[in-house]
Design a protein around this motif. Sequence first.
Motif, PDB file in Angstrom:
ATOM      1  N   ARG A  71       0.856  -1.191   0.000  1.00 57.45           N
ATOM      2  CA  ARG A  71       0.000   0.000   0.000  1.00 57.45           C
ATOM      3  C   ARG A  71       0.882   1.226   0.000  1.00 57.45           C
ATOM      4  O   ARG A  71       2.008   1.187   0.475  1.00 57.45           O
ATOM      5  CB  ARG A  71      -0.849   0.050   1.279  1.00 57.45           C
ATOM      6  N   ASN A  72       0.326   2.328  -0.510  1.00 63.42           N
ATOM      7  CA  ASN A  72       1.084   3.571  -0.382  1.00 63.42           C
ATOM      8  C   ASN A  72       0.337   4.558   0.487  1.00 63.42           C
ATOM      9  O   ASN A  72      -0.807   4.322   0.880  1.00 63.42           O
ATOM     10  CB  ASN A  72       1.486   4.165  -1.734  1.00 63.42           C
ATOM     11  N   VAL A  73       1.022   5.632   0.840  1.00 66.39           N
ATOM     12  CA  VAL A  73       0.438   6.675   1.673  1.00 66.39           C
ATOM     13  C   VAL A  73       0.135   7.826   0.732  1.00 66.39           C
ATOM     14  O   VAL A  73       1.029   8.336   0.057  1.00 66.39           O
ATOM     15  CB  VAL A  73       1.434   7.123   2.770  1.00 66.39           C
ATOM     16  N   GLU A  74      -1.147   8.202   0.690  1.00 66.74           N
ATOM     17  CA  GLU A  74      -1.589   9.160  -0.322  1.00 66.74           C
ATOM     18  C   GLU A  74      -0.759  10.449  -0.331  1.00 66.74           C
ATOM     19  O   GLU A  74      -0.278  10.878  -1.379  1.00 66.74           O
ATOM     20  CB  GLU A  74      -3.061   9.484  -0.102  1.00 66.74           C
ATOM     21  N   TRP A  75      -0.550  11.016   0.848  1.00 63.82           N
ATOM     22  CA  TRP A  75       0.147  12.313   0.879  1.00 63.82           C
ATOM     23  C   TRP A  75       1.640  12.205   0.603  1.00 63.82           C
ATOM     24  O   TRP A  75       2.331  13.206   0.448  1.00 63.82           O
ATOM     25  CB  TRP A  75      -0.141  13.077   2.167  1.00 63.82           C
ATOM     26  N   LEU A  76       2.149  10.950   0.528  1.00 70.05           N
ATOM     27  CA  LEU A  76       3.563  10.771   0.162  1.00 70.05           C
ATOM     28  C   LEU A  76       3.700  10.445  -1.322  1.00 70.05           C
ATOM     29  O   LEU A  76       4.789  10.230  -1.820  1.00 70.05           O
ATOM     30  CB  LEU A  76       4.162   9.605   0.955  1.00 70.05           C
ATOM     31  N   THR A  77       2.563  10.365  -2.016  1.00 69.95           N
ATOM     32  CA  THR A  77       2.561   9.851  -3.379  1.00 69.95           C
ATOM     33  C   THR A  77       1.985  10.862  -4.366  1.00 69.95           C
ATOM     34  O   THR A  77       0.978  10.605  -5.014  1.00 69.95           O
ATOM     35  CB  THR A  77       1.750   8.515  -3.430  1.00 69.95           C
ATOM     36  N   ALA A  78       2.646  12.016  -4.461  1.00 65.95           N
ATOM     37  CA  ALA A  78       2.180  13.035  -5.399  1.00 65.95           C
ATOM     38  C   ALA A  78       2.331  12.511  -6.817  1.00 65.95           C
ATOM     39  O   ALA A  78       1.538  12.808  -7.712  1.00 65.95           O
ATOM     40  CB  ALA A  78       2.993  14.312  -5.212  1.00 65.95           C
ATOM     41  N   ASP A  79       3.358  11.678  -7.019  1.00 69.71           N
ATOM     42  CA  ASP A  79       3.700  11.223  -8.359  1.00 69.71           C
ATOM     43  C   ASP A  79       4.115   9.754  -8.227  1.00 69.71           C
ATOM     44  O   ASP A  79       5.137   9.453  -7.613  1.00 69.71           O
ATOM     45  CB  ASP A  79       4.866  12.117  -8.832  1.00 69.71           C
ATOM     46  N   THR A  80       3.339   8.828  -8.786  1.00 75.71           N
ATOM     47  CA  THR A  80       3.591   7.409  -8.506  1.00 75.71           C
ATOM     48  C   THR A  80       4.877   6.861  -9.124  1.00 75.71           C
ATOM     49  O   THR A  80       5.387   5.855  -8.664  1.00 75.71           O
ATOM     50  CB  THR A  80       2.419   6.516  -8.984  1.00 75.71           C
ATOM     51  N   VAL A  81       5.418   7.486 -10.168  1.00 77.82           N
ATOM     52  CA  VAL A  81       6.645   6.933 -10.757  1.00 77.82           C
ATOM     53  C   VAL A  81       7.896   7.299  -9.963  1.00 77.82           C
ATOM     54  O   VAL A  81       8.947   6.700 -10.146  1.00 77.82           O
ATOM     55  CB  VAL A  81       6.853   7.298 -12.257  1.00 77.82           C
ATOM     56  N   SER A  82       7.783   8.297  -9.103  1.00 78.06           N
ATOM     57  CA  SER A  82       8.907   8.592  -8.215  1.00 78.06           C
ATOM     58  C   SER A  82       8.373   8.530  -6.799  1.00 78.06           C
ATOM     59  O   SER A  82       8.175   9.547  -6.142  1.00 78.06           O
ATOM     60  CB  SER A  82       9.478   9.974  -8.498  1.00 78.06           C
ATOM     61  N   SER A  83       8.124   7.305  -6.353  1.00 79.04           N
ATOM     62  CA  SER A  83       7.478   7.190  -5.055  1.00 79.04           C
ATOM     63  C   SER A  83       7.797   5.861  -4.396  1.00 79.04           C
ATOM     64  O   SER A  83       8.769   5.187  -4.766  1.00 79.04           O
ATOM     65  CB  SER A  83       5.970   7.374  -5.204  1.00 79.04           C
ATOM     66  N   VAL A  84       6.971   5.509  -3.433  1.00 78.24           N
ATOM     67  CA  VAL A  84       7.243   4.310  -2.633  1.00 78.24           C
ATOM     68  C   VAL A  84       5.924   3.665  -2.214  1.00 78.24           C
ATOM     69  O   VAL A  84       4.929   4.358  -2.020  1.00 78.24           O
ATOM     70  CB  VAL A  84       8.061   4.703  -1.374  1.00 78.24           C
ATOM     71  N   ASN A  85       5.931   2.337  -2.129  1.00 78.77           N
ATOM     72  CA  ASN A  85       4.847   1.651  -1.422  1.00 78.77           C
ATOM     73  C   ASN A  85       5.475   0.789  -0.334  1.00 78.77           C
ATOM     74  O   ASN A  85       6.704   0.736  -0.219  1.00 78.77           O
ATOM     75  CB  ASN A  85       3.949   0.862  -2.380  1.00 78.77           C
ATOM     76  N   PHE A  86       4.637   0.146   0.478  1.00 78.07           N
ATOM     77  CA  PHE A  86       5.142  -0.453   1.712  1.00 78.07           C
ATOM     78  C   PHE A  86       4.764  -1.931   1.848  1.00 78.07           C
ATOM     79  O   PHE A  86       3.639  -2.334   1.504  1.00 78.07           O
ATOM     80  CB  PHE A  86       4.584   0.311   2.911  1.00 78.07           C
ATOM     81  N   THR A  87       5.694  -2.705   2.400  1.00 78.32           N
ATOM     82  CA  THR A  87       5.488  -4.136   2.655  1.00 78.32           C
ATOM     83  C   THR A  87       4.485  -4.317   3.807  1.00 78.32           C
ATOM     84  O   THR A  87       4.654  -3.682   4.856  1.00 78.32           O
ATOM     85  CB  THR A  87       6.837  -4.781   3.072  1.00 78.32           C
TER      86      THR A  87
END
Length: 421
Positions: A71-87
């Motif tokens: 899952r990702n954190v919405e406010w940390l994911t302004a742009d999905t190609v330069s971002s992160v999701n979590f185990t």
Amino acid sequence: MTEKSGPSTTRRGFLKAGLAAGGAVASGGAAYAAGDPAITELQPWMQYLGDGVDARPYGYPSEFESHVKRRNVEWLTADTVSSVNFTPLHELDGIITPNGLCFERHHGGIAEIDPAQHRLMINGLVDKPLVFTMQDLMRFPRENHVYFLECAANTGMEWRGAQLNGCQFTHGMIHNVMYTGIPLKLILEEAGLKTNAKWILPEGADASGMTRSVPMEKALDDCLVAFKMNGEMLRPEQGYPLRLVVPGWEGNMWVKWLRRIEVGDKPWHHREETSKYTDLLENGDARRFTWEMDAKSVITNPSPQAPILHGKGHTVLTGVAWSGRGTIPRVDVTIDGGKNWHQARMDGPSLTKSMHRFYYEFDWDGSPLLLQSRAHDSTGYVQPTKDELRKFRGENSIYHNNGIQTWYVNEKGIAENVEVS
Ligand code: MTE
Ligand code: CO
């Protein structure tokens, strides 16, 4: 043999212990309830023929496990190609992260590479620059090792106080898999190192062209050029078909989609080791090159995404611990915010620079809990509290937060992220 002789006494002791454990397990189940339709009725799945062996050529989890995902954190994911999701750490057990659940961090999206067109180049301060195809690389001797990869930014949002509600989000920038790869030393030796060869610069083939300076001692020590994870080819997300493995060191150095390794005599000071992945201290100085990941642990269950649903009584607490400097011989656990510490039970393989699993079983009396875990690594280092960490590092940091995590559990078993001081 008399009752008192050694072996027989030991045996009786063992039986008693066995019975106690048996009793504890039984207390987790309910007595037979007459008329429970889950026992007395024919279930739907007992009345049809299931899928055949041709239905699932590549297996996937039960549909009832569809909530188990990155899952990702919405406010940390302004742009999905330069971002992160979590185990989803709270859904896992043991020490291995399944390939499809390994967190992803990329700076330019996922490169989809045709392995037939992929090359690994070695150039710079070498006797003969070389270019390898994947076929060439398959002819090197290979090794298998389980290592954790933790992003330096893992737990970074928690520096100034408790923020994200769930260990997936606070601690999920980590995965632990078995890599199959070639010792980097063998590849560098094939090219021949010049006497002034002191650093390497691995480079990714993705759009971000990621580079990091790695000192030669580390390159020749335990780095791998890996092509498999958990037995199968790397996933595209994790750098298919080649990635650099830098055991125990911050995830950013583990260059994915590895296409080139330049050999040099000094560090390059590229973007990822200057404006990023440095730790700004209180006095305005920034720590340079904080490569090794300090010992850290987190309780994965109970936790905000995994409340206690069974009410009071026998409760299984579990979590993971790791250190970039070796193994984790010991983890302490407290359920009362640090008044009393108990040594957790370590279980599963204890491998260097790999995740470790711990358990602590206790009888919950139904009153609120403050859960914490504290890792000790094989060098004797002990995981600090967040306050201890802030004393040395100030409050400007994002990276390298290995402070002790606290979960508050209320009478209903609901858990939330808090800080105690
Ligand atoms: N390598 C390339 N080529 N491109 C990237 O964006 N991200 C780095 C590192 N290697 C990155 C990369 C960062 S910051 C981390 S934490 C890890 O890869 C993440 O690895 P993962 O996606 O397998 O979890
Ligand atoms: Co990272």
